[in-house]
Write a protein that holds these residues in place. Structure first.
Motif, PDB file in Angstrom:
ATOM      1  N   UNK A  75    -123.596  30.783 -64.582  1.00 57.08           N
ATOM      2  CA  UNK A  75    -123.734  32.016 -65.348  1.00 57.08           C
ATOM      3  C   UNK A  75    -125.172  32.312 -65.783  1.00 57.08           C
ATOM      4  N   UNK A  76    -125.981  31.310 -66.127  1.00 52.03           N
ATOM      5  CA  UNK A  76    -127.372  31.629 -66.475  1.00 52.03           C
ATOM      6  C   UNK A  76    -128.108  32.382 -65.363  1.00 52.03           C
ATOM      7  N   UNK A  77    -127.748  32.097 -64.131  1.00 46.30           N
ATOM      8  CA  UNK A  77    -128.374  32.815 -63.005  1.00 46.30           C
ATOM      9  C   UNK A  77    -128.079  34.302 -63.104  1.00 46.30           C
ATOM     10  N   UNK A  78    -126.831  34.649 -63.431  1.00 51.08           N
ATOM     11  CA  UNK A  78    -126.474  36.058 -63.569  1.00 51.08           C
ATOM     12  C   UNK A  78    -127.198  36.682 -64.755  1.00 51.08           C
ATOM     13  N   UNK A  79    -127.296  35.955 -65.854  1.00 50.46           N
ATOM     14  CA  UNK A  79    -128.012  36.475 -67.022  1.00 50.46           C
ATOM     15  C   UNK A  79    -129.429  36.874 -66.638  1.00 50.46           C
TER      16      UNK A  79
END
Length: 335
Positions: A75-79
């Motif tokens: 999810x951090x990648x999407x953020x």
């Protein structure tokens, strides 16, 4: 952009998964809901593309939701992808907090601006009853990590239930007294399993807290992107918020749309009407077509929900909107 009622739509809630690591009694059955195949969930690239097109229509703030968004890997990648989009001013997260402590560092490094943590009680026995499988210690650890980080605005979301002692909400409010967090009480939405549970109104919660902490003072400044009304109590570091969608409809100022994990653009939480963007994304449609599809859908956003069964300004025959009532659970529609 503005919809047909003149409301400025600038906020998109984006569900990244229909899966969750809890089984809250008002959200899903004990066995969970039928999860859609991963192939039917939007990829990060597809989500970023929709949000990028949305930013061209005036979307400025994005909230990542689920299910539980932190069960989706990376999810951090999407953020970071969303924070890098031109025009996007904020990317925030709503979570049950169970997995937050271990992922917080990467989320903050990616640019996350704020987090809302869902905690309905601080009592372990009651927490287990409501969530069926959760441990309040894990959620509390996520909360403590978020507060200690110092780089995030932190809010606690609580859905107050009729069968839970008012003392529970007095104790939750103490978190706003002792920490730099805002504690928000959200009226039960009559959607999915939520229709089977009696909740407490915002007015009831204010009454309970007033008896314990004194007369609240209305806080008129804007906090966050949503419709909460905020109050301050003497000696509190944070604020107390009320989201009273049922008892005090605020549809006239609604500023949001929702993107479900399956790629449907949903215009109102109560209705099952939505626009299938996934088919456009995967059929080779260009950005112009997707943009125009989104623009038309947002313009036609409904005037209001009818949680109270009233139909203001319409005929006495409510069959038309009743046929459009959402029947899926909150985890499936990214509430």
């Amino acid at each position: 952009m503005r919809d047909q009622y003149g409301r400025t739509i600038e906020y998109m809630r984006v569900s990244v998964t229909d899966r969750c690591n809890l089984r809250c009694i008002y959200c899903m059955p004990e066995t969970g809901v039928h999860c859609v195949p991963h192939s039917e969930i939007l990829t990060f690239d597809e989500i970023a593309r929709v949000c990028g097109i949305g930013s061209g229509l005036g979307i400025r703030k994005i909230k990542l939701t689920g299910g539980e968004p932190l069960v989706r890997r990376g999810l951090p990648e999407l953020v970071k992808m969303l924070k890098d989009l031109p025009g996007i001013e904020q990317v925030t997260l709503t979570s049950n907090g169970i997995l937050l402590k271990e992922q917080l560092g990467n989320l903050v490094a990616a640019g996350l601006d704020a987090v809302n943590i869902s905690i309905d009680t601080l009592d372990q026995e009651e927490y287990r009853r409501i969530t069926r499988i959760g441990d309040i210690a894990d959620a509390a650890a996520g909360l403590e990590a978020a507060v200690a980080c110092g780089k995030l605005r932190v809010k606690i979301n609580c859905v107050p239930l009729r069968d839970v002692s008012p003392d529970t909400y007095i104790k939750l409010a103490l978190l706003a007294r002792d920490k730099n967090v805002d504690v928000r009480f959200i009226e039960m939405m009559p959607i999915g399993f939520g229709k089977e549970f009696a909740g407490r109104s915002g007015g009831e919660i204010v009454g309970v807290l007033r008896e314990q902490y004194g007369e609240p003072e209305i806080y008129n400044k804007k906090i966050g992107n949503g419709p909460a009304e905020y109050f301050s109590f003497p000696g509190f570091k944070g604020k107390i918020g009320l989201i009273s969608a049922v008892s005090h409809q605020f549809c006239s100022t609604c500023n949001r749309v929702r993107l479900t994990s399956e790629g449907a653009l949903k215009l109102c939480l109560q209705y099952n009407t939505a626009v299938d963007l996934r088919s456009l994304l995967r059929s080779g449609a260009d950005d112009d077509l997707i943009r125009e599809t989104m623009r038309r859908a947002i313009y036609e956003k409904p005037a209001c929900h009818h949680f109270d069964n009233a139909v203001p300004g319409q005929s006495d025959d409510a069959s038309e909107w009743q046929e459009k009532i959402e029947t899926r659970e909150m985890s499936q529609i990214g509430g």
